[in-house]
Design a protein around this motif. Structure first.
Motif, PDB file in Angstrom:
ATOM      1  N   ASN A 194       0.811  -1.214   0.000  1.00 35.70           N
ATOM      2  CA  ASN A 194       0.000   0.000   0.000  1.00 35.70           C
ATOM      3  C   ASN A 194       0.847   1.267   0.000  1.00 35.70           C
ATOM      4  OD1 ASN A 194      -2.495  -1.366   0.065  1.00 35.70           O
ATOM      5  ND2 ASN A 194      -2.299  -1.690   2.265  1.00 35.70           N
ATOM      6  N   SER A 195       2.148   1.129  -0.210  1.00 39.55           N
ATOM      7  CA  SER A 195       3.024   2.291  -0.218  1.00 39.55           C
ATOM      8  C   SER A 195       2.824   3.086  -1.504  1.00 39.55           C
ATOM      9  CB  SER A 195       4.489   1.844  -0.110  1.00 39.55           C
ATOM     10  OG  SER A 195       5.354   2.943  -0.318  1.00 39.55           O
ATOM     11  N   GLU A 196       2.421   4.350  -1.355  1.00 34.24           N
ATOM     12  CA  GLU A 196       2.125   5.169  -2.533  1.00 34.24           C
ATOM     13  C   GLU A 196       3.371   5.372  -3.385  1.00 34.24           C
ATOM     14  OE1 GLU A 196       0.884   9.702  -3.841  1.00 34.24           O
ATOM     15  OE2 GLU A 196       0.904   9.160  -1.732  1.00 34.24           O
ATOM     16  N   MET A 197       4.481   5.733  -2.774  1.00 31.39           N
ATOM     17  CA  MET A 197       5.662   6.139  -3.535  1.00 31.39           C
ATOM     18  C   MET A 197       6.525   4.972  -4.001  1.00 31.39           C
ATOM     19  SD  MET A 197       5.143   9.397  -3.401  1.00 31.39           S
ATOM     20  CE  MET A 197       6.650  10.211  -3.896  1.00 31.39           C
ATOM     21  N   TRP A 198       6.316   3.798  -3.396  1.00 34.80           N
ATOM     22  CA  TRP A 198       7.210   2.686  -3.702  1.00 34.80           C
ATOM     23  C   TRP A 198       6.506   1.502  -4.370  1.00 34.80           C
ATOM     24  CZ3 TRP A 198      12.210   3.904  -3.149  1.00 34.80           C
ATOM     25  CH2 TRP A 198      12.510   5.001  -2.326  1.00 34.80           C
ATOM     26  N   SER A 199       5.176   1.503  -4.372  1.00 33.41           N
ATOM     27  CA  SER A 199       4.477   0.359  -4.962  1.00 33.41           C
ATOM     28  C   SER A 199       3.282   0.752  -5.814  1.00 33.41           C
ATOM     29  CB  SER A 199       4.021  -0.596  -3.850  1.00 33.41           C
ATOM     30  OG  SER A 199       3.325  -1.686  -4.391  1.00 33.41           O
ATOM     31  N   LEU A 200       2.429   1.647  -5.297  1.00 37.48           N
ATOM     32  CA  LEU A 200       1.160   1.907  -5.968  1.00 37.48           C
ATOM     33  C   LEU A 200       1.323   2.593  -7.324  1.00 37.48           C
ATOM     34  CD1 LEU A 200      -1.131   3.006  -2.976  1.00 37.48           C
ATOM     35  CD2 LEU A 200      -0.963   0.772  -4.079  1.00 37.48           C
ATOM     36  N   PHE A 201       2.441   3.246  -7.567  1.00 42.16           N
ATOM     37  CA  PHE A 201       2.628   3.910  -8.853  1.00 42.16           C
ATOM     38  C   PHE A 201       2.958   2.915  -9.965  1.00 42.16           C
ATOM     39  CE2 PHE A 201       7.084   3.437  -7.852  1.00 42.16           C
ATOM     40  CZ  PHE A 201       7.722   3.368  -9.084  1.00 42.16           C
ATOM     41  N   LEU A 202       3.222   1.660  -9.612  1.00 38.74           N
ATOM     42  CA  LEU A 202       3.618   0.650 -10.590  1.00 38.74           C
ATOM     43  C   LEU A 202       2.403  -0.094 -11.134  1.00 38.74           C
ATOM     44  CD1 LEU A 202       6.672  -0.716  -8.605  1.00 38.74           C
ATOM     45  CD2 LEU A 202       6.816   0.395 -10.852  1.00 38.74           C
ATOM     46  N   ASP A 203       2.094   0.119 -12.406  1.00 34.27           N
ATOM     47  CA  ASP A 203       1.027  -0.617 -13.083  1.00 34.27           C
ATOM     48  C   ASP A 203       1.667  -1.873 -13.676  1.00 34.27           C
ATOM     49  OD1 ASP A 203      -0.980  -1.636 -14.669  1.00 34.27           O
ATOM     50  OD2 ASP A 203      -1.651   0.321 -15.393  1.00 34.27           O
ATOM     51  N   ARG A 204       1.815  -2.889 -12.855  1.00 36.23           N
ATOM     52  CA  ARG A 204       2.574  -4.080 -13.256  1.00 36.23           C
ATOM     53  C   ARG A 204       1.984  -4.783 -14.483  1.00 36.23           C
ATOM     54  NH1 ARG A 204       2.506  -3.087  -8.016  1.00 36.23           N
ATOM     55  NH2 ARG A 204       4.456  -3.077  -6.819  1.00 36.23           N
ATOM     56  N   PRO A 205       0.649  -4.953 -14.588  1.00 35.65           N
ATOM     57  CA  PRO A 205       0.110  -5.602 -15.793  1.00 35.65           C
ATOM     58  C   PRO A 205       0.441  -4.838 -17.076  1.00 35.65           C
ATOM     59  CG  PRO A 205      -1.545  -5.562 -14.050  1.00 35.65           C
ATOM     60  CD  PRO A 205      -0.416  -4.700 -13.585  1.00 35.65           C
ATOM     61  N   ALA A 206       0.316  -3.512 -17.042  1.00 33.00           N
ATOM     62  CA  ALA A 206       0.597  -2.712 -18.241  1.00 33.00           C
ATOM     63  C   ALA A 206       2.084  -2.724 -18.565  1.00 33.00           C
ATOM     64  CB  ALA A 206       0.108  -1.279 -18.036  1.00 33.00           C
ATOM     65  N   LEU A 207       2.932  -2.632 -17.551  1.00 32.80           N
ATOM     66  CA  LEU A 207       4.373  -2.653 -17.786  1.00 32.80           C
ATOM     67  C   LEU A 207       4.806  -3.980 -18.384  1.00 32.80           C
ATOM     68  CD1 LEU A 207       5.551  -0.953 -14.464  1.00 32.80           C
ATOM     69  CD2 LEU A 207       5.688   0.049 -16.753  1.00 32.80           C
ATOM     70  N   ALA A 208       4.225  -5.059 -17.879  1.00 35.68           N
ATOM     71  CA  ALA A 208       4.610  -6.401 -18.346  1.00 35.68           C
ATOM     72  C   ALA A 208       4.299  -6.596 -19.821  1.00 35.68           C
ATOM     73  CB  ALA A 208       3.911  -7.467 -17.513  1.00 35.68           C
ATOM     74  N   LYS A 209       3.305  -5.893 -20.347  1.00 34.78           N
ATOM     75  CA  LYS A 209       2.966  -6.035 -21.764  1.00 34.78           C
ATOM     76  C   LYS A 209       4.033  -5.436 -22.673  1.00 34.78           C
ATOM     77  CE  LYS A 209      -2.042  -6.183 -21.116  1.00 34.78           C
ATOM     78  NZ  LYS A 209      -3.327  -5.480 -21.311  1.00 34.78           N
ATOM     79  N   SER A 210       4.835  -4.511 -22.134  1.00 35.30           N
ATOM     80  CA  SER A 210       5.848  -3.841 -22.956  1.00 35.30           C
ATOM     81  C   SER A 210       7.240  -4.422 -22.773  1.00 35.30           C
ATOM     82  CB  SER A 210       5.887  -2.340 -22.622  1.00 35.30           C
ATOM     83  OG  SER A 210       4.701  -1.701 -23.032  1.00 35.30           O
ATOM     84  N   VAL A 211       7.628  -4.705 -21.530  1.00 33.92           N
ATOM     85  CA  VAL A 211       9.026  -5.070 -21.266  1.00 33.92           C
ATOM     86  C   VAL A 211       9.272  -6.550 -21.529  1.00 33.92           C
ATOM     87  CG1 VAL A 211       9.273  -3.243 -19.558  1.00 33.92           C
ATOM     88  CG2 VAL A 211       8.596  -5.533 -18.804  1.00 33.92           C
ATOM     89  N   ASP A 212      10.557  -6.891 -21.612  1.00 36.07           N
ATOM     90  CA  ASP A 212      10.943  -8.290 -21.766  1.00 36.07           C
ATOM     91  C   ASP A 212      10.954  -9.005 -20.427  1.00 36.07           C
ATOM     92  OD1 ASP A 212      11.543  -8.066 -24.622  1.00 36.07           O
ATOM     93  OD2 ASP A 212      13.209  -6.805 -23.977  1.00 36.07           O
ATOM     94  N   PHE A 213      11.442  -8.306 -19.403  1.00 37.77           N
ATOM     95  CA  PHE A 213      11.536  -8.914 -18.078  1.00 37.77           C
ATOM     96  C   PHE A 213      11.173  -7.907 -16.998  1.00 37.77           C
ATOM     97  CE2 PHE A 213      14.733 -11.233 -20.661  1.00 37.77           C
ATOM     98  CZ  PHE A 213      14.133 -12.476 -20.626  1.00 37.77           C
TER      99      PHE A 213
END
Length: 574
Positions: free
Chosen positions: A401-420
């Protein structure tokens, strides 16, 4: 006096005859209604009515948007396209600069409204008609949409209706059974008005079914319903699939998993002569690049000597780029297409100069409001780095639930672009934690992986488990008020070994944490250590194999004990 009575039979017969008559009338009435409702069609004809001159049809539905026709060419509204294309093929619009950015897995197209020129990846791109803003809505020419996404649009000359099709979409065709003219109605009912009478030679497109009816589209673009019994299915036609380049292959070490370590580079270059052998390692990630201002300028600390050393040993070099962990500077740098593109250009230049094989993105301490802009940066970055043959990875924390260290990360969307995606599974108990504990207990580590796989749908083959090579020595000091003051200091593996030897401590297994544990008293304070060693590292690698992850990474080279490289290698390859 004689009393007379009517014959019983006569009275009963009259009564029965009355009710028989009523029943017959009712049956005839119901039968007539049934016949009327089910067999007598409406002969009323309706005229199709639309809000716009050029309505848009998608999947058999008239949308709430219209098309613009300029010089016989079609322009389509951005809001409709964003819904139609979905998150996998996003179009980003920047209001302040009037910039449109189209991204796919291998292309980035940048255009500005009212301009006939743009850039496709790094090359000039020209249009015949411009994208424009009309009554607050952005309209985009069809040409780049066809080229990038394979979108097809057909404009019916008579009605002006524009119908959209996905690339590769299969359309079922049908025809009316009768050549005399079959009614196409406004709703799936014979009592609704008919729109047209179609003959058997006219081609119809099937968009849906409802009980005994087909939802069809006529050649002139109009939609309506035709009775199934009055039509026959004919051929299927496919919208031409988009010709795509061979997908980028990020990892070419057949049968091997990623075994990466980060090289923390501060003020001075690393002297490779002091590193020693690292059995099984195949990737190094030196922390060479960092953001220095809101315009997107990047400071580089790359070292050709280190590059030569790494390549001579067969290591790939995935240099790290961080945001200096400065949230305000990060907000500014991510907020415009110009500053994002400036960062990308510099990374491409660095990669070419230093012959890098990849870029590792490590943005931390970021405002949640910047979530979408960070995803957009990665979407714009990845195709251009792939074009240069570079692997793209992004570092993410476990979900919290950390705003600055976790919540800003849209992991599903990022995973669609990156290799790892490197899962930095450490600091379960961070430096300033009010409670002593493991840096990364085994259950917490596994839960961190599972949540990203199960909650966010990130493919496990894209995940790299990042493991700590450091340990915190916790100090618990009792205060006068009875409370316990907790502090910590991080040490590498060899330092922890020396503490254990000096204090003549015997580690015990903390089964709950999945680690060895020691404690001792010093100057009246309790010292507690959850140890990172061959046991804890081997246990984490078993999680990599259990969940079929892409491999491991370690933070950081220099914290390890000499035996750990062999442990990692043997357990990864076993």
């Amino acid at each position: 006096m004689e009393t007379r009575y009517a014959p019983r039979g006569q009275k009963k017969g009259k009564k029965n005859g009355f009710w028989t008559f009523i029943i017959v009338v009712a049956i005839l009435g119901l039968s007539g209604k049934y016949i009327y409702d089910n067999y007598i069609p409406s002969f009323e004809q309706a005229t199709p009515q639309y809000k716009y001159e050029h309505p848009i049809v998608t999947n058999g539905t008239v949308s709430d948007y219209e098309a613009v026709i300029e010089n016989e060419q079609i322009k389509l509204p951005l809001p409709l396209l964003q819904d139609w294309l979905g998150e996998d093929n996003p179009i980003h619009y920047e209001e302040d600069s009037g910039t449109l950015i189209f991204t796919t897995s291998d292309h980035v197209l940048k255009l500005k409204t009212d301009s006939l020129t743009g850039k496709l990846n790094q090359k000039p791109y020209e249009l015949r008609i411009v994208a424009e803003k009309v009554d607050g809505t952005i309209y985009i020419p069809l040409a780049p949409l066809e080229e990038l996404y394979g979108l097809q649009a057909n404009r019916a000359q008579g009605s002006g209706i524009v119908t959209l099709y996905h690339e590769g979409q299969v359309i079922q065709q049908l025809q009316a059974e009768s050549g005399k003219g079959t009614a196409v109605r406004t709703t799936p009912s014979i009592k609704s008005p008919f729109l047209f009478k179609v003959k058997s030679e006219e081609k119809l497109q099937l968009w849906g079914e409802e009980k005994d009816w087909y939802l069809v589209q006529l050649e002139d673009g109009h939609l309506g319903y035709i009775k199934k019994k009055d039509a026959k299915l004919t051929t299927k036609e496919q919208i031409p699939p988009l010709e795509k380049a061979e997908p980028f292959v990020a990892w070419k070490l057949d049968g091997k998993k990623i075994n990466m370590t980060w090289e923390a580079v501060y003020q001075r270059p690393i002297n490779p002569d002091n590193i020693g052998e690292m059995q099984g390692l195949n990737v190094v990630s030196p922390t060479w690049f960092e953001l220095v201002d809101g315009k997107g300028a990047i400071k580089g600390k790359a070292d050709n000597n280190y590059i030569k050393w790494a390549h001579d040993r067969g290591y790939q070099v995935w240099a790290l780029f961080n945001n200096s962990f400065d949230p305000e500077m990060t907000t500014e740098a991510l907020s415009t297409a110009e500053s994002r593109f400036y960062m990308i250009q510099q990374l491409l230049a660095f990669a070419e100069i230093y012959k890098l094989q990849g870029i590792n993105i490590d943005f931390e301490n970021v405002h949640t409001k910047d979530k979408e802009n960070f995803v957009q940066f990665i979407r714009e970055l990845t195709p251009l780095l792939h074009e240069q043959g570079l692997v793209v990875s992004v570092d993410v924390t476990p979900k919290s639930n950390s705003e600055m260290w976790s919540l800003f990360l849209d992991r599903p969307a990022l995973a669609k672009s990156v290799d790892f995606m490197m899962v930095m599974a450490y600091d379960e108990h961070w430096a300033a934690s009010p409670k002593s504990g493991s840096v990364a207990s085994l259950p917490w580590t596994e839960q961190s992986i599972k949540r990203i796989i199960e909650d966010d749908g990130v493919p496990p083959e894209k995940l790299v488990l990042s493991m700590p090579l450091y340990t915190r020595v916790w100090t618990e000091e009792k205060q006068e008020d009875g409370k316990v003051k907790v502090s910590s200091k991080a040490y590498g593996m060899d330092k922890i070994k020396s503490i254990i030897e000096e204090k003549k401590l015997t580690p015990v297994l903390d089964e709950q944490a999945g680690q060895h544990y020691v404690e001792y008293t010093e100057e009246g304070s309790l010292k507690r250590i959850w140890i990172e060693d061959d046991l804890s590292i081997a246990a984490r690698i078993e999680l990599v194999k259990k969940h079929k992850l892409a491999g491991v990474a370690t933070w950081q080279r220099g914290f390890q004990t000499s035996s750990i490289w062999k442990t990692i290698d043997e357990h990864l390859q076993k």
